[in-house]
Each structure stands twice: as structure tokens, then as C-alpha cells.
Write a protein that holds these residues in place. Structure first.
Motif, PDB file in Angstrom:
ATOM      1  N   SER A   2      11.030  -4.780   2.329  1.00 18.75           N
ATOM      2  CA  SER A   2      11.080  -3.918   1.153  1.00 18.75           C
ATOM      3  C   SER A   2      11.026  -4.717  -0.138  1.00 18.75           C
ATOM      4  O   SER A   2      10.384  -4.306  -1.100  1.00 18.75           O
ATOM      5  N   ARG A   3      11.713  -5.844  -0.165  1.00 17.18           N
ATOM      6  CA  ARG A   3      11.710  -6.676  -1.368  1.00 17.18           C
ATOM      7  C   ARG A   3      10.297  -7.144  -1.689  1.00 17.18           C
ATOM      8  O   ARG A   3       9.858  -7.102  -2.837  1.00 17.18           O
ATOM      9  N   GLU A   4       9.563  -7.574  -0.666  1.00 20.68           N
ATOM     10  CA  GLU A   4       8.194  -8.027  -0.866  1.00 20.68           C
ATOM     11  C   GLU A   4       7.304  -6.878  -1.354  1.00 20.68           C
ATOM     12  O   GLU A   4       6.447  -7.069  -2.215  1.00 20.68           O
ATOM     13  N   ASN A   5       7.519  -5.683  -0.803  1.00 23.96           N
ATOM     14  CA  ASN A   5       6.771  -4.506  -1.255  1.00 23.96           C
ATOM     15  C   ASN A   5       7.041  -4.232  -2.724  1.00 23.96           C
ATOM     16  O   ASN A   5       6.124  -3.919  -3.486  1.00 23.96           O
ATOM     17  N   LEU A   6       8.293  -4.337  -3.111  1.00 27.21           N
ATOM     18  CA  LEU A   6       8.672  -4.066  -4.491  1.00 27.21           C
ATOM     19  C   LEU A   6       8.051  -5.093  -5.435  1.00 27.21           C
ATOM     20  O   LEU A   6       7.512  -4.735  -6.480  1.00 27.21           O
ATOM     21  N   VAL A   7       8.089  -6.347  -5.058  1.00 29.11           N
ATOM     22  CA  VAL A   7       7.475  -7.395  -5.879  1.00 29.11           C
ATOM     23  C   VAL A   7       5.978  -7.114  -6.049  1.00 29.11           C
ATOM     24  O   VAL A   7       5.440  -7.183  -7.156  1.00 29.11           O
ATOM     25  N   HIS A   8       5.321  -6.765  -4.970  1.00 30.36           N
ATOM     26  CA  HIS A   8       3.895  -6.456  -5.013  1.00 30.36           C
ATOM     27  C   HIS A   8       3.627  -5.241  -5.915  1.00 30.36           C
ATOM     28  O   HIS A   8       2.701  -5.258  -6.742  1.00 30.36           O
ATOM     29  N   ASP A   9       4.424  -4.197  -5.769  1.00 29.34           N
ATOM     30  CA  ASP A   9       4.250  -2.994  -6.589  1.00 29.34           C
ATOM     31  C   ASP A   9       4.507  -3.282  -8.066  1.00 29.34           C
ATOM     32  O   ASP A   9       3.820  -2.729  -8.933  1.00 29.34           O
ATOM     33  N   LEU A  10       5.464  -4.126  -8.365  1.00 27.21           N
ATOM     34  CA  LEU A  10       5.728  -4.480  -9.760  1.00 27.21           C
ATOM     35  C   LEU A  10       4.552  -5.235 -10.361  1.00 27.21           C
ATOM     36  O   LEU A  10       4.197  -5.021 -11.522  1.00 27.21           O
ATOM     37  N   GLU A  11       3.927  -6.098  -9.572  1.00 27.31           N
ATOM     38  CA  GLU A  11       2.730  -6.811 -10.040  1.00 27.31           C
ATOM     39  C   GLU A  11       1.596  -5.826 -10.313  1.00 27.31           C
ATOM     40  O   GLU A  11       0.900  -5.935 -11.326  1.00 27.31           O
ATOM     41  N   ARG A  12       1.420  -4.865  -9.421  1.00 25.11           N
ATOM     42  CA  ARG A  12       0.387  -3.837  -9.611  1.00 25.11           C
ATOM     43  C   ARG A  12       0.667  -3.019 -10.868  1.00 25.11           C
ATOM     44  O   ARG A  12      -0.254  -2.711 -11.636  1.00 25.11           O
ATOM     45  N   LEU A  13       1.934  -2.677 -11.086  1.00 30.00           N
ATOM     46  CA  LEU A  13       2.298  -1.884 -12.254  1.00 30.00           C
ATOM     47  C   LEU A  13       2.043  -2.662 -13.538  1.00 30.00           C
ATOM     48  O   LEU A  13       1.516  -2.118 -14.510  1.00 30.00           O
ATOM     49  N   ARG A  14       2.391  -3.938 -13.553  1.00 29.04           N
ATOM     50  CA  ARG A  14       2.129  -4.768 -14.736  1.00 29.04           C
ATOM     51  C   ARG A  14       0.636  -4.764 -15.086  1.00 29.04           C
ATOM     52  O   ARG A  14       0.262  -4.665 -16.245  1.00 29.04           O
ATOM     53  N   SER A  15      -0.206  -4.869 -14.083  1.00 24.14           N
ATOM     54  CA  SER A  15      -1.647  -4.839 -14.322  1.00 24.14           C
ATOM     55  C   SER A  15      -2.089  -3.485 -14.858  1.00 24.14           C
ATOM     56  O   SER A  15      -2.906  -3.406 -15.781  1.00 24.14           O
ATOM     57  N   GLU A  16      -1.553  -2.440 -14.302  1.00 22.15           N
ATOM     58  CA  GLU A  16      -1.953  -1.087 -14.682  1.00 22.15           C
ATOM     59  C   GLU A  16      -1.520  -0.712 -16.095  1.00 22.15           C
ATOM     60  O   GLU A  16      -2.245  -0.026 -16.812  1.00 22.15           O
ATOM     61  N   ILE A  17      -0.361  -1.174 -16.524  1.00 23.32           N
ATOM     62  CA  ILE A  17       0.131  -0.732 -17.833  1.00 23.32           C
ATOM     63  C   ILE A  17      -0.540  -1.437 -19.001  1.00 23.32           C
ATOM     64  O   ILE A  17      -0.313  -1.064 -20.146  1.00 23.32           O
ATOM     65  N   ALA A  18      -1.407  -2.391 -18.720  1.00 17.23           N
ATOM     66  CA  ALA A  18      -2.160  -3.010 -19.811  1.00 17.23           C
ATOM     67  C   ALA A  18      -2.960  -1.945 -20.559  1.00 17.23           C
ATOM     68  O   ALA A  18      -3.083  -1.989 -21.784  1.00 17.23           O
ATOM     69  N   GLU A  19      -3.482  -0.971 -19.833  1.00 20.68           N
ATOM     70  CA  GLU A  19      -4.209   0.138 -20.455  1.00 20.68           C
ATOM     71  C   GLU A  19      -3.274   0.998 -21.302  1.00 20.68           C
ATOM     72  O   GLU A  19      -3.652   1.473 -22.370  1.00 20.68           O
ATOM     73  N   VAL A  20      -2.067   1.187 -20.838  1.00 23.92           N
ATOM     74  CA  VAL A  20      -1.085   1.994 -21.568  1.00 23.92           C
ATOM     75  C   VAL A  20      -0.774   1.356 -22.917  1.00 23.92           C
ATOM     76  O   VAL A  20      -0.598   2.057 -23.918  1.00 23.92           O
ATOM     77  N   ALA A  21      -0.745   0.047 -22.965  1.00 26.29           N
ATOM     78  CA  ALA A  21      -0.386  -0.677 -24.191  1.00 26.29           C
ATOM     79  C   ALA A  21      -1.295  -0.306 -25.352  1.00 26.29           C
ATOM     80  O   ALA A  21      -0.834  -0.178 -26.487  1.00 26.29           O
ATOM     81  N   ARG A  22      -2.578  -0.136 -25.069  1.00 20.81           N
ATOM     82  CA  ARG A  22      -3.518   0.180 -26.135  1.00 20.81           C
ATOM     83  C   ARG A  22      -3.286   1.563 -26.729  1.00 20.81           C
ATOM     84  O   ARG A  22      -3.465   1.767 -27.921  1.00 20.81           O
ATOM     85  N   ASN A  23      -2.901   2.506 -25.897  1.00 14.03           N
ATOM     86  CA  ASN A  23      -2.790   3.891 -26.325  1.00 14.03           C
ATOM     87  C   ASN A  23      -1.372   4.332 -26.688  1.00 14.03           C
ATOM     88  O   ASN A  23      -1.211   5.294 -27.438  1.00 14.03           O
ATOM     89  N   ASN A  24      -0.377   3.650 -26.131  1.00 14.06           N
ATOM     90  CA  ASN A  24       0.993   4.094 -26.331  1.00 14.06           C
ATOM     91  C   ASN A  24       1.941   2.888 -26.275  1.00 14.06           C
ATOM     92  O   ASN A  24       2.559   2.626 -25.245  1.00 14.06           O
ATOM     93  N   PRO A  25       2.079   2.173 -27.392  1.00 12.20           N
ATOM     94  CA  PRO A  25       2.910   0.958 -27.396  1.00 12.20           C
ATOM     95  C   PRO A  25       4.374   1.214 -27.007  1.00 12.20           C
ATOM     96  O   PRO A  25       4.988   0.375 -26.359  1.00 12.20           O
TER      97      PRO A  25
END
Length: 87
Positions: A2-25
Motif C-alpha cells: 500500500s505504501r508503494e501504491n501511495l507513493v506512486h499515486d502521489l507522483e502521478r498526482l504531482r504530474s497531473e496538477i501541473a495543469e491545475v496550476a495554470r488555471n487555479n493557483p
């Protein structure tokens, strides 16, 4: 596992929210804070003061559901993993 899954998901989320930064700081800042808190919780020395992380993840899920479906899916994966870890 589970810990490894969470680390992986957090990395995916960090990548995904780059788009959010432009539209909603503000949303980007909140998600970054949440990710940092989650990373501290799963570190070698978890912070016992980080209660309520699951609630915060749920709140972000609701907030991003329509506008950011990929981020929402990742947050949902994180929520499931936290539940499996008993957090």
C-alpha cells in the motif's frame, strides 16, 4: 504494498496538477500542501498531528470532480490506499 501504491499515486498526482496550476493557483497550492502532508505521513517518521488526511482527500475529490477528472481519479486511488493502510 500500500505504501508503494501511495507513493506512486502521489507522483502521478504531482504530474497531473501541473495543469491545475495554470488555471487555479489556489487549488494548486492546496493540492501541493495535501501531497506534502501525505508524503510526511508515509515517511519513516509519520507526523501524528496529521489526522484527517482522508477527509482532506475527500474534500479535494469533491472540489475537482468535474473540472479535473484525471486528478479526481488519482485522488480516489489515494483515498482507497489510505483506507487500506488504516489512515
Amino acid at each position: 504494498m500500500s505504501r508503494e501504491n501511495l507513493v506512486h499515486d502521489l507522483e502521478r498526482l504531482r504530474s497531473e496538477i501541473a495543469e491545475v496550476a495554470r488555471n487555479n493557483p489556489d487549488a494548486y497550492r492546496k493540492l501541493n500542501e495535501l501531497i506534502s502532508d501525505l508524503e510526511r505521513q508515509i515517511s519513516e517518521t509519520p507526523d501524528p498531528n496529521q489526522a484527517g488526511l482522508s477527509t482532506r482527500v475527500k474534500d479535494e475529490l469533491v472540489r475537482f470532480e468535474a473540472a479535473h477528472p484525471r486528478a479526481t481519479a488519482i485522488l480516489n486511488d489515494i483515498l482507497v490506499t489510505l483506507g487500506n493502510m488504516g489512515i
